[in-house]
Design a protein around this motif. Structure first.
Motif, PDB file in Angstrom:
ATOM      1  N   PHE A   1      34.970  82.889  19.005  1.00 45.70           N
ATOM      2  CA  PHE A   1      35.817  82.964  17.814  1.00 45.70           C
ATOM      3  C   PHE A   1      35.659  81.682  17.005  1.00 45.70           C
ATOM      4  CE2 PHE A   1      40.467  82.595  16.296  1.00 45.70           C
ATOM      5  CZ  PHE A   1      40.231  83.338  15.146  1.00 45.70           C
TER       6      PHE A   1
ATOM      7  N   GLU B   1      46.568  87.948  26.687  1.00 48.58           N
ATOM      8  CA  GLU B   1      46.982  86.636  26.198  1.00 48.58           C
ATOM      9  C   GLU B   1      48.432  86.383  26.608  1.00 48.58           C
ATOM     10  OE1 GLU B   1      46.193  83.669  25.806  1.00 48.58           O
ATOM     11  OE2 GLU B   1      44.802  84.110  24.160  1.00 48.58           O
TER      12      GLU B   1
ATOM     13  N   TYR C   1      49.227  80.930  18.338  1.00 48.97           N
ATOM     14  CA  TYR C   1      48.136  81.312  17.444  1.00 48.97           C
ATOM     15  C   TYR C   1      48.644  81.973  16.173  1.00 48.97           C
ATOM     16  CZ  TYR C   1      45.213  80.356  21.517  1.00 48.97           C
ATOM     17  OH  TYR C   1      44.600  79.747  22.584  1.00 48.97           O
ATOM     18  N   LYS C   2      49.682  82.798  16.296  1.00 49.80           N
ATOM     19  CA  LYS C   2      50.235  83.438  15.098  1.00 49.80           C
ATOM     20  C   LYS C   2      50.881  82.403  14.180  1.00 49.80           C
ATOM     21  CE  LYS C   2      50.845  88.137  16.872  1.00 49.80           C
ATOM     22  NZ  LYS C   2      49.943  88.768  15.895  1.00 49.80           N
TER      23      LYS C   2
ATOM     24  N   VAL D   1      48.033  80.696  12.365  1.00 47.56           N
ATOM     25  CA  VAL D   1      47.519  81.556  11.290  1.00 47.56           C
ATOM     26  C   VAL D   1      48.470  81.514  10.087  1.00 47.56           C
ATOM     27  CG1 VAL D   1      47.084  83.950  10.626  1.00 47.56           C
ATOM     28  CG2 VAL D   1      46.160  83.076  12.779  1.00 47.56           C
TER      29      VAL D   1
ATOM     30  N   ILE E   1      39.977  85.337  10.074  1.00 46.88           N
ATOM     31  CA  ILE E   1      40.671  84.587  11.120  1.00 46.88           C
ATOM     32  C   ILE E   1      41.904  85.356  11.593  1.00 46.88           C
ATOM     33  CG2 ILE E   1      42.055  82.517  11.556  1.00 46.88           C
ATOM     34  CD1 ILE E   1      40.066  80.962   9.798  1.00 46.88           C
ATOM     35  N   GLU E   2      42.677  85.860  10.653  1.00 44.77           N
ATOM     36  CA  GLU E   2      43.907  86.568  11.021  1.00 44.77           C
ATOM     37  C   GLU E   2      43.610  87.827  11.815  1.00 44.77           C
ATOM     38  OE1 GLU E   2      48.075  88.111   9.025  1.00 44.77           O
ATOM     39  OE2 GLU E   2      46.314  87.885   7.726  1.00 44.77           O
TER      40      GLU E   2
ATOM     41  N   ALA F   1      42.005  86.985  15.265  1.00 44.32           N
ATOM     42  CA  ALA F   1      43.037  86.385  16.119  1.00 44.32           C
ATOM     43  C   ALA F   1      44.010  87.449  16.618  1.00 44.32           C
ATOM     44  CB  ALA F   1      43.790  85.298  15.355  1.00 44.32           C
ATOM     45  N   ASN F   2      44.375  88.393  15.759  1.00 43.89           N
ATOM     46  CA  ASN F   2      45.257  89.483  16.183  1.00 43.89           C
ATOM     47  C   ASN F   2      44.595  90.341  17.254  1.00 43.89           C
ATOM     48  OD1 ASN F   2      47.355  88.725  14.497  1.00 43.89           O
ATOM     49  ND2 ASN F   2      46.784  90.129  12.859  1.00 43.89           N
TER      50      ASN F   2
ATOM     51  N   CYS G   1      44.881  88.433  20.466  1.00 44.46           N
ATOM     52  CA  CYS G   1      46.253  88.440  20.968  1.00 44.46           C
ATOM     53  C   CYS G   1      46.651  89.796  21.549  1.00 44.46           C
ATOM     54  CB  CYS G   1      47.218  88.050  19.853  1.00 44.46           C
ATOM     55  SG  CYS G   1      47.130  86.297  19.375  1.00 44.46           S
TER      56      CYS G   1
END
Length: 272
Positions: free
Chosen positions: A28, A123, A131-132, A135, A182-183, A186-187, A190
């Protein structure tokens, strides 16, 4: 520039060398450049397919929600275009998560696994929140204020101290990734499902590598993964953090080449 159009996205990849096929899948926030040191070592004996995952590098932006299985299917589409029936899949972090899912959903396409700094479980709630939050900050203020924190997650303490030029170069690359990608990626990380209860069904030989100083997915994650895979060996790389291929390339190269010499598919892996 070779690309394959899949699921409405262009997936960029590069092919180098000849021989049994090795697919490289990066972390990532990175892209295929993460593997440059390994390409030099592998291309003399292997056909290497280096993929930019969806949302990364020269591939299309990940502008809609996705999951890791969709990213797995992107790689299968690359193999289909290149008429590759089976390959060794080498993946770091999310790349390793993709490789594991390929071994479970398309086992006939996976002859072996090289799993670097990765994880088979879900996760943690703390990391999901962290992480959220990161973001959300990036969407509000941009990614630049977060780069020092991201660097500490990606690189080990030895690398941060001894290779500042390497760290700064990759911080600029992290910052170049689109925020929507990225969002969404990343989701996907997660929301990933646990594979722990399914790992015993993976029969391919596996090499598990992890940086000793990896704080994102510490060695305990790789040790648990290796213990659950029926045919796995583990190698802990000293003085490396999460991006072990960049931090200690020679040690990673030796481990990969030793594994491939012992286990790589020797028959023709390209469809007639």
């Amino acid at each position: 520039m070779p690309t394959v159009h899949h699921d409405g996205r262009d997936i960029y990849y590069e092919c180098t060398g000849n021989g049994p096929v090795v697919v490289l899948l990066h972390s990532f926030l990175c892209d295929g450049e993460m593997w440059n040191q390994q390409l030099t070592a592998l291309a003399g004996k292997y056909r290497v397919i280096n993929v930019d995952l969806r949302g990364h590098g020269k591939s299309s932006v990940a502008d809609t929600p996705l999951d890791i299985y969709a990213m797995t299917d992107d790689v299968i589409a690359v193999l289909d275009k290149e008429q590759v029936t089976s390959a060794t899949w080498a993946g770091l972090s999310i790349g390793g998560m993709i490789a594991l899912r390929a071994a479970l959903t398309h086992p006939e396409r996976v002859s072996g696994l090289i799993l670097l700094d990765t994880h088979a479980g879900t996760e943690t709630r703390f990391k999901i929140f962290k992480y959220k939050t990161m973001v959300a900050i990036a969407k509000l203020l941009g990614i630049s204020p977060l780069l020092p924190t991201v660097a500490k997650l990606m690189f080990g303490k030895h690398t941060l101290e001894s290779q500042p030029g390497l760290v700064e170069y990759w911080k600029k690359k992290f910052a170049a990734m689109s925020l929507v990608s990225i969002e969404n990626v990343a989701n996907a990380l997660c929301a990933r499902d646990s594979l722990n209860h399914r790992l015993s069904s993976i029969t391919q030989p596996a090499l598990v590598l992890v940086g000793h100083d990896d704080i994102s997915l510490p060695p305990a994650c790789s040790e648990a993964l290796s213990a659950r895979l029926p045919h796995a060996q583990i190698n802990i790389i000293p003085r490396a953090g999460h991006l072990s291929t960049l931090e200690q390339p020679q040690a990673v190269n030796r481990a990969m080449l030793d594994y491939l010499t012992a286990y790589a598919q020797r028959k023709d892996s390209v469809t007639a």
